[in-house]
Every structure is written in C-alpha cells, then in structure tokens.
Design a protein around this motif. Structure first.
Motif, PDB file in Angstrom:
ATOM      1  N   HIS A  51       0.846  -1.184   0.000  1.00 57.00           N
ATOM      2  CA  HIS A  51       0.000   0.000   0.000  1.00 57.00           C
ATOM      3  C   HIS A  51       0.887   1.242   0.000  1.00 57.00           C
ATOM      4  O   HIS A  51       2.024   1.212   0.481  1.00 57.00           O
ATOM      5  N   PHE A  52       0.330   2.323  -0.542  1.00 55.57           N
ATOM      6  CA  PHE A  52       1.103   3.546  -0.709  1.00 55.57           C
ATOM      7  C   PHE A  52       0.278   4.752  -0.280  1.00 55.57           C
ATOM      8  O   PHE A  52      -0.953   4.727  -0.322  1.00 55.57           O
ATOM      9  N   LEU A  53       0.974   5.810   0.096  1.00 54.64           N
ATOM     10  CA  LEU A  53       0.353   7.097   0.379  1.00 54.64           C
ATOM     11  C   LEU A  53       0.698   8.053  -0.752  1.00 54.64           C
ATOM     12  O   LEU A  53       1.842   8.085  -1.219  1.00 54.64           O
ATOM     13  N   ILE A  54      -0.289   8.836  -1.177  1.00 56.47           N
ATOM     14  CA  ILE A  54      -0.074   9.788  -2.267  1.00 56.47           C
ATOM     15  C   ILE A  54      -0.975  10.996  -2.041  1.00 56.47           C
ATOM     16  O   ILE A  54      -1.929  10.935  -1.243  1.00 56.47           O
ATOM     17  N   ASN A  55      -0.699  12.073  -2.742  1.00 52.83           N
ATOM     18  CA  ASN A  55      -1.454  13.300  -2.518  1.00 52.83           C
ATOM     19  C   ASN A  55      -2.889  13.205  -3.031  1.00 52.83           C
ATOM     20  O   ASN A  55      -3.162  12.579  -4.057  1.00 52.83           O
ATOM     21  N   PRO A  56      -3.815  13.827  -2.325  1.00 55.03           N
ATOM     22  CA  PRO A  56      -5.191  13.959  -2.824  1.00 55.03           C
ATOM     23  C   PRO A  56      -5.188  14.892  -4.018  1.00 55.03           C
ATOM     24  O   PRO A  56      -4.811  16.059  -3.902  1.00 55.03           O
ATOM     25  N   TYR A  57      -5.582  14.387  -5.162  1.00 54.72           N
ATOM     26  CA  TYR A  57      -5.485  15.148  -6.409  1.00 54.72           C
ATOM     27  C   TYR A  57      -6.425  16.346  -6.377  1.00 54.72           C
ATOM     28  O   TYR A  57      -7.614  16.216  -6.098  1.00 54.72           O
ATOM     29  N   GLY A  58      -5.869  17.502  -6.644  1.00 56.01           N
ATOM     30  CA  GLY A  58      -6.650  18.728  -6.635  1.00 56.01           C
ATOM     31  C   GLY A  58      -6.290  19.666  -5.510  1.00 56.01           C
ATOM     32  O   GLY A  58      -6.640  20.849  -5.557  1.00 56.01           O
ATOM     33  N   LEU A  59      -5.588  19.173  -4.491  1.00 58.21           N
ATOM     34  CA  LEU A  59      -5.147  20.040  -3.404  1.00 58.21           C
ATOM     35  C   LEU A  59      -3.782  20.624  -3.734  1.00 58.21           C
ATOM     36  O   LEU A  59      -2.911  19.936  -4.277  1.00 58.21           O
ATOM     37  N   MET A  60      -3.579  21.892  -3.405  1.00 61.10           N
ATOM     38  CA  MET A  60      -2.252  22.485  -3.503  1.00 61.10           C
ATOM     39  C   MET A  60      -1.357  21.810  -2.468  1.00 61.10           C
ATOM     40  O   MET A  60      -1.819  21.324  -1.433  1.00 61.10           O
ATOM     41  N   PHE A  61      -0.066  21.784  -2.745  1.00 60.52           N
ATOM     42  CA  PHE A  61       0.838  21.073  -1.855  1.00 60.52           C
ATOM     43  C   PHE A  61       0.880  21.684  -0.455  1.00 60.52           C
ATOM     44  O   PHE A  61       1.140  20.982   0.522  1.00 60.52           O
ATOM     45  N   ASP A  62       0.638  22.986  -0.347  1.00 59.15           N
ATOM     46  CA  ASP A  62       0.660  23.605   0.980  1.00 59.15           C
ATOM     47  C   ASP A  62      -0.646  23.414   1.737  1.00 59.15           C
ATOM     48  O   ASP A  62      -0.800  23.919   2.852  1.00 59.15           O
ATOM     49  N   GLU A  63      -1.588  22.660   1.164  1.00 58.73           N
ATOM     50  CA  GLU A  63      -2.839  22.317   1.844  1.00 58.73           C
ATOM     51  C   GLU A  63      -2.826  20.888   2.400  1.00 58.73           C
ATOM     52  O   GLU A  63      -3.697  20.522   3.182  1.00 58.73           O
ATOM     53  N   ILE A  64      -1.868  20.096   1.975  1.00 58.11           N
ATOM     54  CA  ILE A  64      -1.886  18.666   2.290  1.00 58.11           C
ATOM     55  C   ILE A  64      -1.563  18.423   3.759  1.00 58.11           C
ATOM     56  O   ILE A  64      -0.667  19.045   4.332  1.00 58.11           O
ATOM     57  N   THR A  65      -2.321  17.506   4.361  1.00 53.38           N
ATOM     58  CA  THR A  65      -2.141  17.128   5.760  1.00 53.38           C
ATOM     59  C   THR A  65      -1.929  15.625   5.849  1.00 53.38           C
ATOM     60  O   THR A  65      -2.175  14.876   4.897  1.00 53.38           O
ATOM     61  N   ALA A  66      -1.513  15.179   7.024  1.00 52.45           N
ATOM     62  CA  ALA A  66      -1.286  13.753   7.246  1.00 52.45           C
ATOM     63  C   ALA A  66      -2.560  12.945   7.007  1.00 52.45           C
ATOM     64  O   ALA A  66      -2.507  11.848   6.436  1.00 52.45           O
ATOM     65  N   SER A  67      -3.699  13.460   7.431  1.00 57.59           N
ATOM     66  CA  SER A  67      -4.956  12.726   7.282  1.00 57.59           C
ATOM     67  C   SER A  67      -5.535  12.802   5.880  1.00 57.59           C
ATOM     68  O   SER A  67      -6.299  11.914   5.474  1.00 57.59           O
ATOM     69  N   SER A  68      -5.199  13.843   5.127  1.00 53.98           N
ATOM     70  CA  SER A  68      -5.767  13.967   3.778  1.00 53.98           C
ATOM     71  C   SER A  68      -5.033  13.119   2.752  1.00 53.98           C
ATOM     72  O   SER A  68      -5.547  12.882   1.654  1.00 53.98           O
TER      73      SER A  68
END
Length: 252
Positions: A51-68
């Motif tokens: 399993h992998f963790l990746i960014n929620p598509y559509g969020l700016m990088f400065d919006e990303i959190t551990a839970s998102s």
C-alpha cells in the motif's frame, strides 16, 4: 478544508509516515518546486500489502495534511475511503519505481523550471559543482515517451533507474528515491540545486569540468549518496521546526 483525523485509525508507524510525507509536500511548496496540483510524492506503507500514500489530487501542496493523504494499493485503488480523488495517470511512474525498488520507501518527482530545463539539455547533468558530484555518483536517464500514462513504459523506466538514487526524466523533470521521506527530500534538494547552479553557470563564461574520478572516488561525496543520503536524517528535524514556525497544520 475539513477532514477527520486518521491518527487513531492507522498504526503509529503509518501515522509517522503520513506526517513526514505531508511535511515533504509542504516543503516542496515552500521551496517553490511544486507545479500547481501536478506531480507527486509517494511513500510505501510498512507491511506486506504493498500500500502507498499519495497526494489527494486537486489540493495544492501547501494544503496537504497527514490525514488527507490517500492510501492506495498497487493498482491505485483507495484502501481507506477518502473524499479526494487520486490521479491514476500520475501514479504510473511511481508504481513502476515502487514495484522495482523495494529497498526504497519514498519516490519524489518534480517539474521545476530548472529541472525540466536541464532535462532538455543533451549533455544532461554536467560535472561543474560539488552538488553535481553527489548526483553523478548515482544517476540515470530516461528518454521522454510522452505523458506517462501507459503501463508498457514501466519496464524501460525501471531499467533506466536501475539502482540509482537520481533519475533525469528527459524533457520532463527530475525523480529521486529514498529509504525515508527525509532522504528523498535531501536528494531532491541536491538535484534541484545542481540544476539551478548549472543554468546559472551556463549564463556566464566558459565552464570548468572535473572528471569522473571525482564522483567515482571512494570519498565522502560518493559515500554520501551510496550510503542512502545520511544528510536527510541529519537535516529533517530542522526542516520540521522550520515548518512548525510557519504552520504546523501538516500534522493534522
């Protein structure tokens, strides 16, 4: 942005990985390496499930959190429900690297102006700076095949990366791998600095090149890369303190 915390849902080990990966996204934004909502940084979750963790598509990088951060499997299917989409096309490169490099946890890919510019130069990374010596000690090149959304490109990308830490994606950008998120960030910092220095130097007079005996030598520069980038572990706490002074929301 309002999303329920996953801190009590996932293991302590996964949560720490989430915090580090979210911090890495914030640092990429802080240093100006992001490409709006495009490009990705992925990390393999500990365990046999791939399993992998990746960014929620559509969020700016400065919006990303551990839970998102979105948890997905090797086919880019969500493992934990999330209100955010993922970008399957963007995961082709990452899934190829994770599939081939089980020794690495984090894959980081950027489209910075300096990185793309050097990736389009026939000579690639030039041996003209101390930073470039670190990169040249563990470097591969992958030719451009168009937007990376076809699975048949994966074997060629895997072969071109081989056991290297740094990969120039020709006409596209930069990619690094790391045993930790911190190591990947440290490697990308060197890679990006190398490209910025090269472009600046090329705008001036005749360049002074050094030979392969420098980056192939069994000294601190070569060992720095071959040892997995110990600088990541050393500098990471200071980078997290820097983020905390600005906005500790990445930990949510």
């Amino acid at each position: 942005m309002n999303i329920a915390s996953l801190k009590e849902v996932v293991s302590a080990e996964e949560w720490q990985l989430r915090v580090d990966l979210a911090a890495c996204y914030r640092l990429v934004a802080l240093y100006g390496w992001s490409d709006l909502v495009f490009t990705h940084i992925s990390a393999r979750v500990p365990g046999p499930e791939h399993h992998f963790l990746i960014n929620p598509y559509g969020l700016m990088f400065d919006e990303i959190t551990a839970s998102s951060l979105v948890k997905i499997d090797a086919q880019c299917n969500k493992v934990i429900d999330s209100p955010y989409p993922v970008n399957p096309a963007g995961f082709v490169i990452h899934s190829a690297v994770h599939e081939a490099r089980h020794d690495m946890v984090c894959v980081m890919h950027t489209h910075t102006r300096a990185g793309v510019a050097v990736s389009a130069q026939k000579g690639g990374i030039l041996p003209i700076s101390q930073q470039s010596a670190f990169v040249l000690a563990s470097l591969g090149y992958h030719d451009y095949e168009g937007v990376a959304f076809r699975d048949d490109e994966k074997p060629r990308l895997q072969k071109d990366l081989g056991t290297a830490t740094h990969l120039v994606l020709r006409n596209h950008g930069l990619l690094v791998v790391g045993k930790t998120v911190a190591d990947a960030f440290a490697s990308m910092y060197r890679f990006e600095s190398t490209c910025q220095i090269q472009l600046s130097a090329q705008a001036g007079g005749e360049l002074i090149h050094f030979g392969p005996e420098i980056w192939n030598a069994d000294d601190s520069s070569g060992a720095y890369v071959r040892a997995g980038g110990i600088g990541g572990t050393f500098m990471w706490p200071a980078l997290l303190r820097k983020l905390d002074r600005i906005d500790a929301g990445y930990k949510d």
